[in-house]
Design an enzyme around this catalytic site. Sequence first.
Site, PDB file in Angstrom:
ATOM      1  N   ASP A 144       0.846  -1.192   0.000  1.00 35.98           N
ATOM      2  CA  ASP A 144       0.000   0.000   0.000  1.00 35.98           C
ATOM      3  C   ASP A 144       0.888   1.251   0.000  1.00 35.98           C
ATOM      4  O   ASP A 144       1.893   1.311   0.702  1.00 35.98           O
ATOM      5  CB  ASP A 144      -0.914  -0.007   1.229  1.00 35.98           C
ATOM      6  N   ILE A 145       0.483   2.245  -0.772  1.00 35.71           N
ATOM      7  CA  ILE A 145       1.270   3.478  -0.919  1.00 35.71           C
ATOM      8  C   ILE A 145       1.220   4.320   0.365  1.00 35.71           C
ATOM      9  O   ILE A 145       2.100   5.158   0.598  1.00 35.71           O
ATOM     10  CB  ILE A 145       0.752   4.281  -2.144  1.00 35.71           C
TER      11      ILE A 145
ATOM     12  N   GLY B  43     -15.590   3.415   3.697  1.00 33.31           N
ATOM     13  CA  GLY B  43     -14.517   4.242   3.141  1.00 33.31           C
ATOM     14  C   GLY B  43     -13.802   3.620   1.963  1.00 33.31           C
ATOM     15  O   GLY B  43     -12.626   3.920   1.712  1.00 33.31           O
ATOM     16  N   GLN B  44     -14.502   2.757   1.219  1.00 36.70           N
ATOM     17  CA  GLN B  44     -13.858   2.163   0.029  1.00 36.70           C
ATOM     18  C   GLN B  44     -13.529   3.278  -0.964  1.00 36.70           C
ATOM     19  O   GLN B  44     -14.424   3.960  -1.462  1.00 36.70           O
ATOM     20  CB  GLN B  44     -14.770   1.117  -0.633  1.00 36.70           C
TER      21      GLN B  44
ATOM     22  N   HIS C 159     -10.164  -5.310  -3.189  1.00 37.39           N
ATOM     23  CA  HIS C 159      -8.816  -5.460  -2.632  1.00 37.39           C
ATOM     24  C   HIS C 159      -8.911  -5.884  -1.179  1.00 37.39           C
ATOM     25  O   HIS C 159      -9.711  -5.367  -0.412  1.00 37.39           O
ATOM     26  CB  HIS C 159      -7.990  -4.177  -2.772  1.00 37.39           C
TER      27      HIS C 159
HETATM   28  P1  5GP Z   1      -9.787   1.408   0.386  1.00 37.46           P
HETATM   29  O1  5GP Z   1      -9.897   2.647   1.195  1.00 37.46           O
HETATM   30  O2  5GP Z   1     -10.463   1.554  -0.965  1.00 37.46           O
HETATM   31  O3  5GP Z   1     -10.195   0.168   1.114  1.00 37.46           O
HETATM   32  O4  5GP Z   1      -8.242   1.204   0.131  1.00 37.46           O
HETATM   33  C1  5GP Z   1      -7.552   1.736  -0.949  1.00 37.46           C
HETATM   34  C2  5GP Z   1      -6.087   1.639  -0.606  1.00 37.46           C
HETATM   35  O5  5GP Z   1      -5.340   1.829  -1.789  1.00 37.46           O
HETATM   36  C3  5GP Z   1      -5.632   2.700   0.394  1.00 37.46           C
HETATM   37  O6  5GP Z   1      -5.078   2.071   1.536  1.00 37.46           O
HETATM   38  C4  5GP Z   1      -4.591   3.501  -0.386  1.00 37.46           C
HETATM   39  O7  5GP Z   1      -3.512   3.926   0.412  1.00 37.46           O
HETATM   40  C5  5GP Z   1      -4.171   2.545  -1.481  1.00 37.46           C
HETATM   41  N1  5GP Z   1      -3.733   3.179  -2.708  1.00 37.46           N
HETATM   42  C6  5GP Z   1      -4.364   4.206  -3.351  1.00 37.46           C
HETATM   43  N2  5GP Z   1      -3.699   4.529  -4.465  1.00 37.46           N
HETATM   44  C7  5GP Z   1      -2.620   3.695  -4.529  1.00 37.46           C
HETATM   45  C8  5GP Z   1      -1.544   3.561  -5.480  1.00 37.46           C
HETATM   46  O8  5GP Z   1      -1.451   4.252  -6.485  1.00 37.46           O
HETATM   47  N3  5GP Z   1      -0.620   2.597  -5.205  1.00 37.46           N
HETATM   48  C9  5GP Z   1      -0.695   1.804  -4.096  1.00 37.46           C
HETATM   49  N4  5GP Z   1       0.278   0.898  -3.943  1.00 37.46           N
HETATM   50  N5  5GP Z   1      -1.703   1.912  -3.194  1.00 37.46           N
HETATM   51  C10 5GP Z   1      -2.639   2.839  -3.413  1.00 37.46           C
END
Ligand code: 5GP
Length: 115
Positions: free
Chosen positions: A31-32, A94-95, A101
Amino acid sequence: MPENCLFCKIVRREIPAKIAAESEQALAFYDINPQAPVHILAIPKAHIENAMAVKSEHSGTLFEVLKLAQETARKEGIDKSGFRLIFNNGPDAGQAVSHLHMHVLGKRKLAWPPG
Ligand code: 5GP
Ligand code: ZN
């Protein structure tokens, strides 16, 4: 849509990511914006929007996602200490990225219940 989807772009290697593990139908990358010392995202290579879009035909792919979570947990040394697997689904969770994923979080004590 898959053409504009951030994680589909990572699968196609159009956007760089630090890859943790890969199989035929799944990919795991770091994760970034890590929320724990180990924070990996395990995804299906196919574009599936979220947990509500999962169908029985995805069962093999979903198993590969879980296998990569196991593999990376072992590689990161958190298989015994423990870790958390999370699918955020929809606005209240918060998706932020509409490509299924599984978060793999570990190497620290994780609070429960989550915020
Ligand atoms: P969500 O909030 O949708 O469950 O998680 C999305 C995740 O994707 C977040 O933890 C965010 O930090 C990660 N993320 C968003 N953009 C990128 C990216 O460009 N590269 C990587 N490696 N992770 C990302
Ligand atoms: Zn996608």
